[in-house]
Design an enzyme around this catalytic site. Structure first.
Site, PDB file in Angstrom:
ATOM      1  N   HIS A   1       0.848  -1.194   0.000  1.00 13.16           N
ATOM      2  CA  HIS A   1       0.000   0.000   0.000  1.00 13.16           C
ATOM      3  C   HIS A   1       0.884   1.245   0.000  1.00 13.16           C
ATOM      4  O   HIS A   1       1.992   1.219   0.548  1.00 13.16           O
ATOM      5  CB  HIS A   1      -0.919   0.033   1.232  1.00 13.16           C
ATOM      6  CG  HIS A   1      -1.834  -1.139   1.319  1.00 13.16           C
ATOM      7  ND1 HIS A   1      -2.945  -1.275   0.528  1.00 13.16           N
ATOM      8  CD2 HIS A   1      -1.788  -2.248   2.104  1.00 13.16           C
ATOM      9  CE1 HIS A   1      -3.558  -2.401   0.824  1.00 13.16           C
ATOM     10  NE2 HIS A   1      -2.876  -3.020   1.774  1.00 13.16           N
TER      11      HIS A   1
ATOM     12  N   ARG B   1      18.629  -2.556  17.369  1.00 12.27           N
ATOM     13  CA  ARG B   1      19.913  -1.860  17.510  1.00 12.27           C
ATOM     14  C   ARG B   1      20.974  -2.867  17.928  1.00 12.27           C
ATOM     15  O   ARG B   1      20.659  -3.914  18.513  1.00 12.27           O
ATOM     16  CB  ARG B   1      19.822  -0.744  18.563  1.00 12.27           C
ATOM     17  CG  ARG B   1      18.885   0.394  18.175  1.00 12.27           C
ATOM     18  CD  ARG B   1      18.884   1.459  19.258  1.00 12.27           C
ATOM     19  NE  ARG B   1      18.114   2.638  18.870  1.00 12.27           N
ATOM     20  CZ  ARG B   1      16.812   2.773  19.015  1.00 12.27           C
ATOM     21  NH1 ARG B   1      16.122   1.788  19.571  1.00 12.27           N
ATOM     22  NH2 ARG B   1      16.196   3.875  18.630  1.00 12.27           N
TER      23      ARG B   1
END
Length: 241
Positions: A159, A228
């Protein structure tokens, strides 16, 4: 006649109906005792026969059909579970030797790509249960990559970002589509999402449930939302299994 009798028993309006009702209830909760010799033999025989049957079907039916759909497959492809991976869209699949795929995984190709989307696996790649590989342009898993169950590789979103365009049913835009590359020996934990444009360096481990939005270096443990670097991995590190 049967319905009338059943209603008569359920109402328990006379002693005979009450006795029949109690008898039926006792039969319904009848608990067969375990006969160790008999039932263990039955259990082992059942496991042996069903295992041999499912293995035969996998080898002569599911695996050849899946190979026919792929662009090329190496030796000793193993599809775990009954059935084969669900493939949708125009995607070219290339698998190296000794790959192991869950039958409950999905591989899809972006229908608007200028070139045929490609999903390329090296040798000794393992992909877990209910993992989805959505190929925008190219997704590469190099040798010895391990993917936990329910992982999602989002090579395209499906989308557009603009809300008005989504409401109008317009497709995603070219800048939302791209590659995902996992270098050799990468391990992706259960339930991870890896976004488009990400490259994960060799030997890196991504903790379960993480969302990888940016590329990660080689040889680290990463985790979180977004993922991270947590620490560097030692070459002999065994604490993570």
């Amino acid at each position: 006649m049967i319905s009338t009798t059943a209603n008569w028993i359920r109402r328990r309006e006379d002693p005979m109906a009450d006795r029949l009702y109690r008898l039926i209830k006792r039969v319904q909760v009848l608990d067969m005792p375990v006969l160790p010799g008999l039932h263990m033999t039955l259990y082992r025989t059942h496991r042996l026969l069903t295992g041999l049957g499912s293995d035969l079907i996998r080898r002569v039916y599911w695996t050849p059909m899946f190979r026919a759909r792929c662009g090329g497959t190496g030796r000793r492809l193993h599809i775990a579970g009954g059935g084969m991976p669900f493939v949708s869209g125009p995607v070219r699949i290339q698998l190296g030797d000794d790959c192991r795929l869950s039958s409950a995984m999905t591989i899809s190709g972006h229908g608007r790509s200028k070139a045929t989307p490609e999903f390329i696996c090296g040798e000794n790649v393992g992909i877990g249960w209910q993992t989805t590989v959505a190929v925008g342009s190219c997704i590469v898993f190099e040798d010895n990559v391990r993917i936990g169950g329910r992982a999602f590789f989002a090579g395209y979103p499906g989308h557009p970002v603009n809300a008005a365009d989504r409401a109008a049913g317009l497709p995603d835009t070219d800048d939302q589509i791209g590659d995902i590359v996992l270098r050799r020996d990468v391990w992706i934990g259960t339930g991870c999402t890896v976004n488009v444009g990400v490259e994960i360096g060799a030997g890196t481990i991504v903790a379960a449930g993480s969302v990888v939005t940016k590329s990660l270096p080689a040889g680290v443990l990463a985790g979180g939302v977004p993922a991270r670097v947590i620490r560097a991995l030692n070459p002999e590190d065994r604490s993570l299994g």
